[in-house]
Design an enzyme around this catalytic site. Structure first.
Site, PDB file in Angstrom:
ATOM      1  CE1 TYR A 109      -3.678   2.579   0.932  1.00 31.34           C
ATOM      2  CE2 TYR A 109      -1.826   3.622   2.055  1.00 31.34           C
ATOM      3  CZ  TYR A 109      -3.102   3.684   1.527  1.00 31.34           C
ATOM      4  OH  TYR A 109      -3.805   4.872   1.596  1.00 31.34           O
ATOM      5  CD  GLU A 200      -5.825   4.676  -1.265  1.00 29.30           C
ATOM      6  OE1 GLU A 200      -6.826   4.521  -2.004  1.00 29.30           O
ATOM      7  OE2 GLU A 200      -5.886   4.637  -0.032  1.00 29.30           O
TER       8      GLU A 200
END
Ligand code: ADP
Ligand code: MG
Length: 394
Positions: A109, A200
């Protein structure tokens, strides 16, 4: 403003962040052609909506068989996808991304956003890719790694090394450490140059070929800086935005739709926040945030009314105006005219304070409208909560 995954990936590519080869299509008929053009061992067909959680909701289809691509595209196009981020109504799929499938060894992530505590950009990374970062933060907070960037000097290689080592990347796959650091620098450049508020990548993948690639992409931009970026403005997809928020934007009103049933119209963002708090305190939920601005006019009030009334959930309207720059009698006139124009059948409570408040209240009381007038915020909130849903007399 938010953009689609395929647009985020185009932007990534522009800034040297590796992404799978892919193509956006607006009709399932185009799928066959693009699958043929891609010619890859694995094809991925992905629903493009402004919401995450598509994988779990069936919005990401993977196949090794090129002949299956048109059928999968057909299946997804036009479908209403309900994910944990769309709410129960879901979102209609109007665009698809067809891209090459990556061999996944490890999912990471990575994001970059503005940290409100320090007022600086911060990278957030985790070895728990593919999962919701909020869930990781709740269950295993030690797995969320942060690296704050000093905007005065910008991203430095040591920031990248800090993150790479804190993630344990050298032990996971040494070959991707340098590409990872380079990618962070590129993302930082994108973030600053395009005035993003968040970037993101979830998941950022280490492939079976030991390369690094962004398999998903989400970018949000600071609306106040959009005027500087016509290329980003062009990426806007109005289908993905709340129609009432679009309408409010046209009138320079700051409107955010919420789930409650008390519509509020307030001047000034701070007072609007306080108004929502006091509605909750009085036992109800606000239907919206609406800041008509410090210099509200008759016209803005009328536009605000029309927007509030389009929300069928609204059962009562609370107008809270502090006359600082704006004069209360003007607002009162705006309320009177707008009420006549749109024919309001809901209870309305108006609280006026400040410049010419007395005059404003008098106008409202003498207008013949069934509008309740208050001077005190708490009293006004209790009034509207008690009245909501009740039909007006007369
Ligand atoms: P969402 O976050 O909306 O669920 P993602 O783009 O993250 O959508 O896709 C969900 C999952 O699907 C990813 O975690 C990944 O495992 C898989 N996936 C997505 N794109 C690809 C791709 N190009 N190749 C292989 N797997 C993919
Ligand atoms: Mg994702």
């Amino acid at each position: 403003m938010n953009i689609h995954e395929f647009q985020a990936k185009q932007l990534f590519a522009q800034f040297g962040v590796p992404v799978p080869k892919g193509k956006e299509i607006k009709s399932a008929r185009a799928a066959e052609k693009w699958a043929a053009a891609l010619d890859t061992p694995v094809y991925v067909v992905k629903a493009q909506i402004h919401a995450g959680g598509r994988g779990k909701a069936g919005g990401v289809k993977i196949t090794k068989n090129r002949d299956e691509v048109p059928g999968l595209a057909q299946e997804l196009m036009g479908k209403t996808l309900v994910t944990h981020q769309t709410g129960p109504k879901g979102r209609k799929v109007r665009r698809l991304l067809i891209e090459e499938g990556a061999g996944i060894d490890k999912e990471l992530y990575l994001s970059l956003l503005v940290d409100r505590d320090t007022g600086r950009p911060v990278f957030i990374a985790s070895t728990e890719g593919g999962m919701e970062i909020e869930e990781v933060a709740e269950k295993t907070p030690e797995k969320v790694i942060r690296e704050t960037i000093d905007p005065a000097v910008g991203f430095q290689a040591y920031n990248g090394r800090n993150l790479a080592f804190a993630l344990g990347l050298p032990a996971i796959e040494k070959a991707v450490v340098n590409p990872f650091i380079q990618m962070l620098g590129n993302l930082y450049r994108l973030f600053m140059e395009k005035n993003a508020s968040m970037v993101e990548i979830n998941p950022l993948v280490i492939t079976t070929e030991k390369t690094l690639i962004a398999l998903d992409g989400k970018v949000s931009f600071d609306d106040c800086a959009l005027f500087k970026h016509t290329d980003i403005q062009a990426l806007r997809d109005l289908h993905e935005e709340e129609p009432m928020e679009i309408e409010a934007g046209k009138h320079n009103l700051n409107y955010v739709k919420l789930d409650g049933d008390i519509g509020c119209m307030v001047n000034g963002a701070g007072l609007a926040m306080a108004t929502m708090d006091v509605i909750k305190l009085a036992g109800a939920e606000p239907a919206n945030f609406l800041d008509v601005g410090g210099g509200a006019t008759k016209e803005t009030v009328a536009a605000g009314f029309r927007i509030l009334l389009k929300d069928k959930k609204v059962k009562g309207i609370f107008i809270n105006i502090f006359g600082g720059i704006v004069r209360c009698e003007r607002i009162a006139n705006g309320v009177i005219e707008a009420s006549k124009e749109v024919g309001i059948k809901l209870p309305v409570v108006v609280r006026l304070q400040g410049t010419n408040a007395e005059e404003g209240r008098k106008l409202l009381l003498e207008s013949g409208l069934k509008v309740d007038v208050a001077t005190d915020l708490w009293e006004a909130a209790q009034k509207i909560v008690a009245m909501k849903g009740k039909k007006k007399k007369g």
